[in-house]
Design an enzyme around this catalytic site. Structure first.
Site, mmCIF file in Angstrom:
data_model
loop_
_atom_site.group_PDB
_atom_site.id
_atom_site.type_symbol
_atom_site.label_atom_id
_atom_site.label_comp_id
_atom_site.label_asym_id
_atom_site.label_seq_id
_atom_site.Cartn_x
_atom_site.Cartn_y
_atom_site.Cartn_z
ATOM 1 N N ASP A 178 -17.069 44.929 5.886
ATOM 2 C CA ASP A 178 -18.231 45.709 6.137
ATOM 3 C C ASP A 178 -19.174 44.135 6.784
ATOM 4 O OD1 ASP A 178 -19.167 48.487 6.660
ATOM 5 O OD2 ASP A 178 -20.785 47.260 6.787
ATOM 6 N N LYS B 294 -15.042 54.552 23.646
ATOM 7 C CA LYS B 294 -13.388 55.676 23.297
ATOM 8 C C LYS B 294 -12.039 55.192 24.101
ATOM 9 C CE LYS B 294 -15.135 54.557 18.743
ATOM 10 N NZ LYS B 294 -14.520 54.025 17.865
ATOM 11 N N TYR C 225 -21.040 55.142 24.770
ATOM 12 C CA TYR C 225 -20.108 55.186 23.589
ATOM 13 C C TYR C 225 -18.270 55.700 24.546
ATOM 14 C CZ TYR C 225 -18.402 56.816 18.987
ATOM 15 O OH TYR C 225 -17.614 57.365 17.722
ATOM 16 N N ASP D 54 -18.415 40.106 10.237
ATOM 17 C CA ASP D 54 -18.951 41.183 11.669
ATOM 18 C C ASP D 54 -17.590 40.820 12.246
ATOM 19 O OD1 ASP D 54 -20.239 41.685 14.348
ATOM 20 O OD2 ASP D 54 -20.892 40.450 13.676
HETATM 21 N N1 LIG Z 1 -19.413 60.326 11.966
HETATM 22 C C1 LIG Z 1 -18.495 60.584 13.594
HETATM 23 O O1 LIG Z 1 -18.580 61.561 13.202
HETATM 24 C C2 LIG Z 1 -17.222 60.281 14.044
HETATM 25 C C3 LIG Z 1 -16.777 60.571 15.097
HETATM 26 C C4 LIG Z 1 -15.761 60.633 15.730
HETATM 27 C C5 LIG Z 1 -15.725 58.624 15.650
HETATM 28 N N2 LIG Z 1 -16.266 58.331 14.608
HETATM 29 C C6 LIG Z 1 -16.292 56.659 14.717
HETATM 30 O O2 LIG Z 1 -15.763 56.766 13.690
HETATM 31 C C7 LIG Z 1 -15.848 54.958 12.617
HETATM 32 C C8 LIG Z 1 -16.802 55.125 11.721
HETATM 33 O O3 LIG Z 1 -18.094 55.767 11.863
HETATM 34 P P1 LIG Z 1 -18.838 56.068 10.968
HETATM 35 O O4 LIG Z 1 -18.940 57.752 11.417
HETATM 36 O O5 LIG Z 1 -18.229 56.265 9.308
HETATM 37 O O6 LIG Z 1 -19.985 55.363 10.601
HETATM 38 P P2 LIG Z 1 -21.000 55.131 9.065
HETATM 39 O O7 LIG Z 1 -22.369 54.504 10.308
HETATM 40 O O8 LIG Z 1 -20.492 55.770 8.267
HETATM 41 O O9 LIG Z 1 -19.923 53.977 9.039
HETATM 42 C C9 LIG Z 1 -19.794 52.257 9.981
HETATM 43 C C10 LIG Z 1 -19.855 51.138 9.259
HETATM 44 O O10 LIG Z 1 -19.183 50.512 10.059
HETATM 45 C C11 LIG Z 1 -19.707 48.965 9.686
HETATM 46 N N3 LIG Z 1 -19.993 48.405 11.343
HETATM 47 C C12 LIG Z 1 -21.064 48.197 11.920
HETATM 48 N N4 LIG Z 1 -20.208 47.069 12.209
HETATM 49 C C13 LIG Z 1 -19.508 46.354 12.522
HETATM 50 C C14 LIG Z 1 -19.447 44.904 12.751
HETATM 51 N N5 LIG Z 1 -19.822 44.087 13.789
HETATM 52 N N6 LIG Z 1 -18.495 44.779 11.618
HETATM 53 C C15 LIG Z 1 -18.211 44.987 10.811
HETATM 54 N N7 LIG Z 1 -18.690 46.364 10.257
HETATM 55 C C16 LIG Z 1 -19.541 47.125 11.255
HETATM 56 C C17 LIG Z 1 -21.271 49.618 9.543
HETATM 57 O O11 LIG Z 1 -21.830 48.172 8.491
HETATM 58 C C18 LIG Z 1 -20.627 50.859 9.041
HETATM 59 O O12 LIG Z 1 -21.063 50.384 6.948
HETATM 60 C C19 LIG Z 1 -16.491 55.032 13.856
HETATM 61 O O13 LIG Z 1 -15.559 53.978 14.897
HETATM 62 C C20 LIG Z 1 -16.818 55.762 14.922
HETATM 63 O O14 LIG Z 1 -17.775 55.828 16.207
HETATM 64 C C21 LIG Z 1 -17.175 58.675 13.825
#
Ligand SMILES: NC(=O)c1ccc[n+]([C@@H]2O[C@H](COP(=O)([O-])OP(=O)(O)OC[C@H]3O[C@@H](n4cnc5c(N)ncnc54)[C@H](O)[C@@H]3O)[C@@H](O)[C@H]2O)c1
Length: 359
Positions: free
Chosen positions: A144, A268, A264, A174
């Site tokens: 992360d 995706k 977005y 990152d």
């Molecule tokens: N939560 C939803 O409803 C949802 C729905 C569809 C898709 N998603 C996808 O699920 C995935 C996870 O999302 P989430 O909801 O758990 O979000 P979240 O924000 O809770 O977790 C995402 C994590 O990714 C880390 N991150 C961001 N950029 C980064 C980088 N450049 N390098 C390393 N780490 C990085 C952040 O610090 C964070 O801890 C994402 O790809 C998101 O698009 C989420």
């Protein structure tokens, strides 16, 4: 600038619309404060209709308190528009509270002897995936960009992983930076069995004529470029060991145009393109590549409406989507595809969305 769903407010208006409303916002904040909360607790559900909060609050918010809020904000007894539906109350058995609770069932030893790289492991879906793999005996390289999230993960998960022969290696990196990718690969070592590309960010619901370069570039850089760069570095390791499994986290926004803004949605769809191309390229070489398309999940992801048009078009459509689920429910889908249980699956886009994609 954040722009609002237009008045009048109803229970079907989004949480964001309520928070941003001059009358509804203060009343909702007051209600949160009376339960010892503030609006940050609502960040993951800002796009959902206010009425969903009753089911999601686990008993903390009653239907009566919500009705009272609406009455005070609008002065109306009947706060529901004539054409609006009430998905949770129209059929009593449809209420999530009436269903048996889902329970995570850990498969002991499913990842024993395997190194699995998980990005976005500090929060939400990535955290739940890292946790599940480690508790199933895997050596997890948890990545992360936010260090204290990984520290919290290590404190919570480290001892539980050790107890079942799993291991946790944290890497603050990152995925969009070359040195970050290099450090991940170094920490993982040569024998990487699986990679879960979970890290990602949301956009601000803008249509293409309103999207800023900053939002577009950030979303594409993390969701597409970062995913590609880490995969590009890890796949040769998998080829070297004769196989592996990559799971890319896409989104409902990879399947339709009505789940997010232009940036977005585009990012995706690109993740699905990368998934399918890679599945074809590496299929005969033993590397499976799949995607999971989550519907709404309760995580730390930040989403906001910065467009009146986006709020009107997307906000309205979000009123009919399935209930948001816990990250562990996504981890169940992701770990299936990561594991040998999915031996015959490659190039698939698994909608893990409570049926949203069938609508
Ligand atoms: N939560 C939803 O409803 C949802 C729905 C569809 C898709 N998603 C996808 O699920 C995935 C996870 O999302 P989430 O909801 O758990 O979000 P979240 O924000 O809770 O977790 C995402 C994590 O990714 C880390 N991150 C961001 N950029 C980064 C980088 N450049 N390098 C390393 N780490 C990085 C952040 O610090 C964070 O801890 C994402 O790809 C998101 O698009 C989420």
């Amino acid at each position: 600038m954040e722009v609002l769903v237009p008045a009048p407010l109803t229970t079907a208006s989004s949480v964001a619309a309520w928070l941003d409303h001059p009358t509804g916002g203060p009343l909702l904040r007051q209600l949160l404060a009376s339960g010892g909360q503030d609006e940050s607790a609502l960040a993951p559900v800002r796009l959902l209709p206010l009425e969903r909060l009753v089911a999601l609050s686990g008993g903390q918010l009653s239907a009566e308190a919500l009705s009272d809020l609406v009455r005070r904000a609008t002065g109306a007894e009947d706060h529901r528009g004539a054409t609006e539906q009430a998905p949770d109350t129209a059929h009593p058995s449809a209420s999530p509270a009436a269903r048996p609770a889902w329970r995570e069932r850990v498969v002991p030893g499913r990842f024993t002897g395997q190194t699995v790289v998980v990005t976005g492991a500090g929060s939400g879906i990535g955290r739940a995936t890292a946790s599940r793999v480690a508790r199933e005996g895997g050596r997890v390289v948890a990545v992360d960009v936010v260090a204290d999230r990984l520290e919290a993960l290590a404190a919570d998960l480290g001892p539980r992983a050790d107890a079942v022969g799993g291991r946790l290696v944290v890497v603050v990196a990152d995925i969009t930076e070359a040195d970050g990718v290099a450090r991940i690969v170094e920490a993982a070592g040569p024998d990487v069995a699986a990679l879960a590309n979970v890290a990602g960010v949301m956009d601000d619901m803008t249509p293409v004529h309103e999207v800023t370069d900053a939002v577009w570039e950030r979303v594409m850089r993390i969701n597409v470029d970062g995913t590609m760069r880490l995969t590009r570095a890890v796949v040769p390791l998998m080829l070297g060991r004769g196989g592996g499994s990559v799971v890319n986290v896409a989104s409902e926004a990879a399947l339709r145009g009505s789940a997010a803004g232009a940036a977005y949605t585009t990012s995706k769809h690109a993740v699905v393109g990368l998934t399918k191309s890679s599945a074809v390229m590496y299929g005969r070489l033993g590397v499976r590549v799949n995607a999971v398309a989550p519907g709404p999940v309760i995580t730390g992801i930040e989403a906001r409406f910065a467009s009146e048009l986006g709020a009107e078009r997307i906000g309205g459509l979000l009123a009919t989507i399935p209930e948001p689920v816990q990250p562990e429910q996504l981890a169940a889908s992701i770990t299936f595809l990561l594991s040998d249980d999915a031996v015959n699956v490659s190039g698939a886009v698994l909608a893990s969305d409570g049926g949203w994609s069938a609508q």
